[in-house]
Design a protein around this motif. Sequence first.
Motif, PDB file in Angstrom:
ATOM      1  N   VAL A  79       0.835  -1.212   0.000  1.00  0.00           N
ATOM      2  CA  VAL A  79       0.000   0.000   0.000  1.00  0.00           C
ATOM      3  C   VAL A  79       0.865   1.255   0.000  1.00  0.00           C
ATOM      4  O   VAL A  79       0.575   2.221  -0.713  1.00  0.00           O
ATOM      5  CB  VAL A  79      -0.955   0.002   1.215  1.00  0.00           C
ATOM      6  CG1 VAL A  79      -1.718   1.336   1.283  1.00  0.00           C
ATOM      7  CG2 VAL A  79      -1.938  -1.152   1.124  1.00  0.00           C
ATOM      8  N   ALA A  80       1.958   1.243   0.789  1.00  0.00           N
ATOM      9  CA  ALA A  80       2.846   2.408   0.853  1.00  0.00           C
ATOM     10  C   ALA A  80       3.470   2.688  -0.511  1.00  0.00           C
ATOM     11  O   ALA A  80       3.561   3.846  -0.938  1.00  0.00           O
ATOM     12  CB  ALA A  80       3.941   2.189   1.897  1.00  0.00           C
ATOM     13  N   LEU A  81       3.895   1.644  -1.208  1.00  0.00           N
ATOM     14  CA  LEU A  81       4.498   1.802  -2.535  1.00  0.00           C
ATOM     15  C   LEU A  81       3.479   2.372  -3.522  1.00  0.00           C
ATOM     16  O   LEU A  81       3.782   3.295  -4.290  1.00  0.00           O
ATOM     17  CB  LEU A  81       5.013   0.451  -3.031  1.00  0.00           C
ATOM     18  CG  LEU A  81       5.809   0.462  -4.345  1.00  0.00           C
ATOM     19  CD1 LEU A  81       7.032   1.359  -4.228  1.00  0.00           C
ATOM     20  CD2 LEU A  81       6.220  -0.955  -4.725  1.00  0.00           C
ATOM     21  N   PHE A  82       2.259   1.843  -3.477  1.00  0.00           N
ATOM     22  CA  PHE A  82       1.190   2.312  -4.364  1.00  0.00           C
ATOM     23  C   PHE A  82       0.870   3.783  -4.082  1.00  0.00           C
ATOM     24  O   PHE A  82       0.766   4.594  -5.010  1.00  0.00           O
ATOM     25  CB  PHE A  82      -0.059   1.450  -4.171  1.00  0.00           C
ATOM     26  CG  PHE A  82      -1.275   1.985  -4.874  1.00  0.00           C
ATOM     27  CD1 PHE A  82      -1.412   1.874  -6.255  1.00  0.00           C
ATOM     28  CD2 PHE A  82      -2.288   2.611  -4.152  1.00  0.00           C
ATOM     29  CE1 PHE A  82      -2.534   2.382  -6.903  1.00  0.00           C
ATOM     30  CE2 PHE A  82      -3.407   3.122  -4.799  1.00  0.00           C
ATOM     31  CZ  PHE A  82      -3.530   3.009  -6.175  1.00  0.00           C
ATOM     32  N   LEU A  83       0.721   4.135  -2.801  1.00  0.00           N
ATOM     33  CA  LEU A  83       0.373   5.510  -2.436  1.00  0.00           C
ATOM     34  C   LEU A  83       1.485   6.495  -2.764  1.00  0.00           C
ATOM     35  O   LEU A  83       1.228   7.637  -3.152  1.00  0.00           O
ATOM     36  CB  LEU A  83       0.032   5.588  -0.944  1.00  0.00           C
ATOM     37  CG  LEU A  83      -1.271   4.909  -0.503  1.00  0.00           C
ATOM     38  CD1 LEU A  83      -1.434   5.009   1.005  1.00  0.00           C
ATOM     39  CD2 LEU A  83      -2.465   5.539  -1.213  1.00  0.00           C
ATOM     40  N   LEU A  84       2.739   6.045  -2.620  1.00  0.00           N
ATOM     41  CA  LEU A  84       3.873   6.922  -2.910  1.00  0.00           C
ATOM     42  C   LEU A  84       3.916   7.259  -4.404  1.00  0.00           C
ATOM     43  O   LEU A  84       4.174   8.412  -4.784  1.00  0.00           O
ATOM     44  CB  LEU A  84       5.172   6.244  -2.476  1.00  0.00           C
ATOM     45  CG  LEU A  84       6.391   7.146  -2.223  1.00  0.00           C
ATOM     46  CD1 LEU A  84       6.065   8.249  -1.222  1.00  0.00           C
ATOM     47  CD2 LEU A  84       7.558   6.314  -1.725  1.00  0.00           C
ATOM     48  N   ILE A  85       3.656   6.265  -5.234  1.00  0.00           N
ATOM     49  CA  ILE A  85       3.611   6.499  -6.685  1.00  0.00           C
ATOM     50  C   ILE A  85       2.426   7.399  -7.038  1.00  0.00           C
ATOM     51  O   ILE A  85       2.542   8.346  -7.827  1.00  0.00           O
ATOM     52  CB  ILE A  85       3.509   5.167  -7.448  1.00  0.00           C
ATOM     53  CG1 ILE A  85       4.784   4.335  -7.237  1.00  0.00           C
ATOM     54  CG2 ILE A  85       3.263   5.399  -8.941  1.00  0.00           C
ATOM     55  CD1 ILE A  85       4.710   2.924  -7.774  1.00  0.00           C
TER      56      ILE A  85
END
Length: 215
Positions: free
Chosen positions: A37-43
Amino acid sequence: MEQRKVKDTFLQKEIHSDTVYDYGIYSTTKHIGDILVALFLLILTAPVLLIFCTLIKLESKGPAFFLQERVGIHGKKFNVIKLRSMRNDAEKDGAQWAVKNDPRVTRIGTFIRKTRIDEIPQLINVLKGEMSLIGPRPERPIFTKKFSDEIPGFEKRLSVKPGLTGWAQVNGGYDITPYEKLLLDLYYIQRISFVLDMKILLKTIKVVFTGDGAR
């Protein structure tokens, strides 16, 4: 008075409890979920970060990002990453607790604090394994020591990873006392589950859009 007595009884029970909480497979599942989720939100939020980094630089001198030492799980210290929302000399007189309508906050800073945009870079801390998406908010070392000296059991908040958002943040945010924060964090630590985390996530979305509890 009766409500405070009930709270005190609960807190004292938790403070003196030697219970070691075992979250089983959910602990591993939560960690994997945090990363994805963190990777998705950061992108997804990269353009927002770029825009506000530019606005911060245009409004005041200093870096767009702000590193601040915090205390994580089991007392391990790390640097939390935030967008700078205050003047670059905000702590020239030493560490200070944020107050409502803090004069050190810039105009852009007021907006990003109210919408929690300043917290987005902490997704990097989540990717590094220093934080979780949901958990007790990490305090600075000076305040962790102060509150631990004043409130027995305050350090029990460090038994789980700190979070970007938490039960205390969606039930009062900055407007609650350290004592109340401990009470709410212990409630969360006792009851960590997928259902509770989803409830906190939904409440967080509401907070982002309403600005409740911001300073």
